[in-house]
Scaffold this motif. Structure first.
Motif, PDB file in Angstrom:
ATOM      1  N   MET A   1     -14.510  -7.022 -16.882  1.00  0.00           N
ATOM      2  CA  MET A   1     -13.848  -6.022 -16.033  1.00  0.00           C
ATOM      3  C   MET A   1     -13.262  -4.888 -16.858  1.00  0.00           C
ATOM      4  O   MET A   1     -12.599  -5.125 -17.873  1.00  0.00           O
ATOM      5  N   THR A   2     -13.464  -3.669 -16.388  1.00  0.00           N
ATOM      6  CA  THR A   2     -12.808  -2.512 -16.986  1.00  0.00           C
ATOM      7  C   THR A   2     -11.734  -1.958 -16.073  1.00  0.00           C
ATOM      8  O   THR A   2     -10.870  -1.195 -16.518  1.00  0.00           O
ATOM      9  N   GLY A   3     -11.770  -2.331 -14.801  1.00  0.00           N
ATOM     10  CA  GLY A   3     -10.765  -1.835 -13.881  1.00  0.00           C
ATOM     11  C   GLY A   3     -10.843  -2.541 -12.546  1.00  0.00           C
ATOM     12  O   GLY A   3     -11.827  -3.213 -12.234  1.00  0.00           O
ATOM     13  N   MET A   4      -9.767  -2.401 -11.784  1.00  0.00           N
ATOM     14  CA  MET A   4      -9.718  -2.956 -10.438  1.00  0.00           C
ATOM     15  C   MET A   4      -9.116  -1.919  -9.513  1.00  0.00           C
ATOM     16  O   MET A   4      -8.370  -1.029  -9.952  1.00  0.00           O
ATOM     17  N   ALA A   5      -9.415  -2.057  -8.238  1.00  0.00           N
ATOM     18  CA  ALA A   5      -8.974  -1.040  -7.286  1.00  0.00           C
ATOM     19  C   ALA A   5      -8.637  -1.675  -5.939  1.00  0.00           C
ATOM     20  O   ALA A   5      -8.998  -2.821  -5.671  1.00  0.00           O
ATOM     21  N   TRP A   6      -7.944  -0.902  -5.133  1.00  0.00           N
ATOM     22  CA  TRP A   6      -7.648  -1.265  -3.750  1.00  0.00           C
ATOM     23  C   TRP A   6      -8.257  -0.234  -2.806  1.00  0.00           C
ATOM     24  O   TRP A   6      -8.179   0.980  -3.067  1.00  0.00           O
ATOM     25  N   PHE A   7      -8.838  -0.733  -1.745  1.00  0.00           N
ATOM     26  CA  PHE A   7      -9.368   0.080  -0.663  1.00  0.00           C
ATOM     27  C   PHE A   7      -8.802  -0.464   0.648  1.00  0.00           C
ATOM     28  O   PHE A   7      -8.247  -1.556   0.690  1.00  0.00           O
ATOM     29  N   ARG A   8      -8.994   0.295   1.708  1.00  0.00           N
ATOM     30  CA  ARG A   8      -8.660  -0.216   3.033  1.00  0.00           C
ATOM     31  C   ARG A   8      -9.636   0.347   4.053  1.00  0.00           C
ATOM     32  O   ARG A   8     -10.247   1.393   3.839  1.00  0.00           O
TER      33      ARG A   8
ATOM     34  N   LEU B   1      -7.828   3.732  -2.253  1.00  0.00           N
ATOM     35  CA  LEU B   1      -6.377   3.880  -2.355  1.00  0.00           C
ATOM     36  C   LEU B   1      -5.911   4.074  -3.791  1.00  0.00           C
ATOM     37  O   LEU B   1      -5.149   4.996  -4.080  1.00  0.00           O
ATOM     38  N   SER B   2      -6.336   3.183  -4.669  1.00  0.00           N
ATOM     39  CA  SER B   2      -5.790   3.212  -6.019  1.00  0.00           C
ATOM     40  C   SER B   2      -6.671   2.414  -6.959  1.00  0.00           C
ATOM     41  O   SER B   2      -7.359   1.484  -6.550  1.00  0.00           O
ATOM     42  N   HIS B   3      -6.622   2.790  -8.246  1.00  0.00           N
ATOM     43  CA  HIS B   3      -7.390   2.131  -9.296  1.00  0.00           C
ATOM     44  C   HIS B   3      -6.519   1.967 -10.520  1.00  0.00           C
ATOM     45  O   HIS B   3      -5.677   2.831 -10.806  1.00  0.00           O
ATOM     46  N   ILE B   4      -6.727   0.866 -11.231  1.00  0.00           N
ATOM     47  CA  ILE B   4      -6.025   0.664 -12.488  1.00  0.00           C
ATOM     48  C   ILE B   4      -7.022   0.212 -13.543  1.00  0.00           C
ATOM     49  O   ILE B   4      -7.868  -0.649 -13.272  1.00  0.00           O
ATOM     50  N   THR B   5      -6.955   0.805 -14.721  1.00  0.00           N
ATOM     51  CA  THR B   5      -7.836   0.381 -15.809  1.00  0.00           C
ATOM     52  C   THR B   5      -7.265  -0.878 -16.441  1.00  0.00           C
ATOM     53  O   THR B   5      -6.048  -1.035 -16.563  1.00  0.00           O
ATOM     54  N   TRP B   6      -8.159  -1.768 -16.808  1.00  0.00           N
ATOM     55  CA  TRP B   6      -7.695  -3.092 -17.213  1.00  0.00           C
ATOM     56  C   TRP B   6      -7.040  -3.093 -18.591  1.00  0.00           C
ATOM     57  O   TRP B   6      -6.061  -3.813 -18.827  1.00  0.00           O
ATOM     58  N   THR B   7      -7.563  -2.301 -19.514  1.00  0.00           N
ATOM     59  CA  THR B   7      -7.045  -2.342 -20.881  1.00  0.00           C
ATOM     60  C   THR B   7      -5.742  -1.559 -21.039  1.00  0.00           C
ATOM     61  O   THR B   7      -4.741  -2.099 -21.505  1.00  0.00           O
ATOM     62  N   LEU B   8      -5.753  -0.302 -20.605  1.00  0.00           N
ATOM     63  CA  LEU B   8      -4.588   0.562 -20.819  1.00  0.00           C
ATOM     64  C   LEU B   8      -3.628   0.573 -19.633  1.00  0.00           C
ATOM     65  O   LEU B   8      -2.491   1.003 -19.778  1.00  0.00           O
TER      66      LEU B   8
ATOM     67  N   ILE C   1       0.169   0.542  -7.844  1.00  0.00           N
ATOM     68  CA  ILE C   1      -0.742  -0.487  -8.329  1.00  0.00           C
ATOM     69  C   ILE C   1      -0.263  -0.961  -9.690  1.00  0.00           C
ATOM     70  O   ILE C   1       0.257  -0.176 -10.489  1.00  0.00           O
ATOM     71  N   SER C   2      -0.427  -2.254  -9.935  1.00  0.00           N
ATOM     72  CA  SER C   2      -0.068  -2.813 -11.236  1.00  0.00           C
ATOM     73  C   SER C   2      -0.962  -4.010 -11.501  1.00  0.00           C
ATOM     74  O   SER C   2      -1.684  -4.471 -10.606  1.00  0.00           O
ATOM     75  N   ARG C   3      -0.932  -4.492 -12.733  1.00  0.00           N
ATOM     76  CA  ARG C   3      -1.756  -5.657 -13.064  1.00  0.00           C
ATOM     77  C   ARG C   3      -1.025  -6.571 -14.006  1.00  0.00           C
ATOM     78  O   ARG C   3      -0.156  -6.139 -14.758  1.00  0.00           O
TER      79      ARG C   3
END
Length: 121
Positions: free
Chosen positions: A30-37, A47-54, A69-71
């Motif tokens: 994974m390089t990133g995760m996101a939320w949709f609706r 809605l939002s995306h977060i990169t996994w590493t940074l 968004i947070s991880r």
């Protein structure tokens, strides 16, 4: 990669629920995760995306300032903190993951089943 959302339900207007999405399987890719609706009768909305590493974040204008968004990399979990919910926020909320470096908001490899959020007025 398998994704499982949780945290939805019936919320009063003005409420602040937090959604969670737990990833399992080949999460190392994974390089990133996101939320949709997706609301009834409407197209799916990013809605939002977060990169996994940074942990860099991106937001749609419609939720900027209200959603965060947070991880937690150790738990392979992404969160969506939603504040000041309105009835228009009623939708099925999905998380998604990507193994790509581009396509934020557009191209994702895996999707969860979704969790319903209903906002009552």
């Amino acid at each position: 990669v398998q994704l499982v959302e949780s945290g939805g339900g019936l919320v009063q207007a003005g409420g602040s629920p937090r959604l969670s999405c737990a990833a399992s399987g080949r999460t190392y890719s994974m390089t990133g995760m996101a939320w949709f609706r997706q609301a009834p009768g409407k197209e799916r909305e990013f809605l939002s995306h977060i990169t996994w590493t940074l942990g860099s974040t991106y937001y749609a204008d419609s939720v900027k300032g209200r959603f965060t968004i947070s991880r937690d990399s150790a738990k392979n979990t992404v969160y969506l903190q939603m504040n000041s919910l309105k009835p228009d926020d009623t939708a099925i909320y999905y998380c998604a993951s990507t193994s790509r470096q581009t396509g934020v908001g557009k191209v994702y490899d895996y999707w969860g089943q979704g969790t319903q959020v209903t906002v009552s007025s």
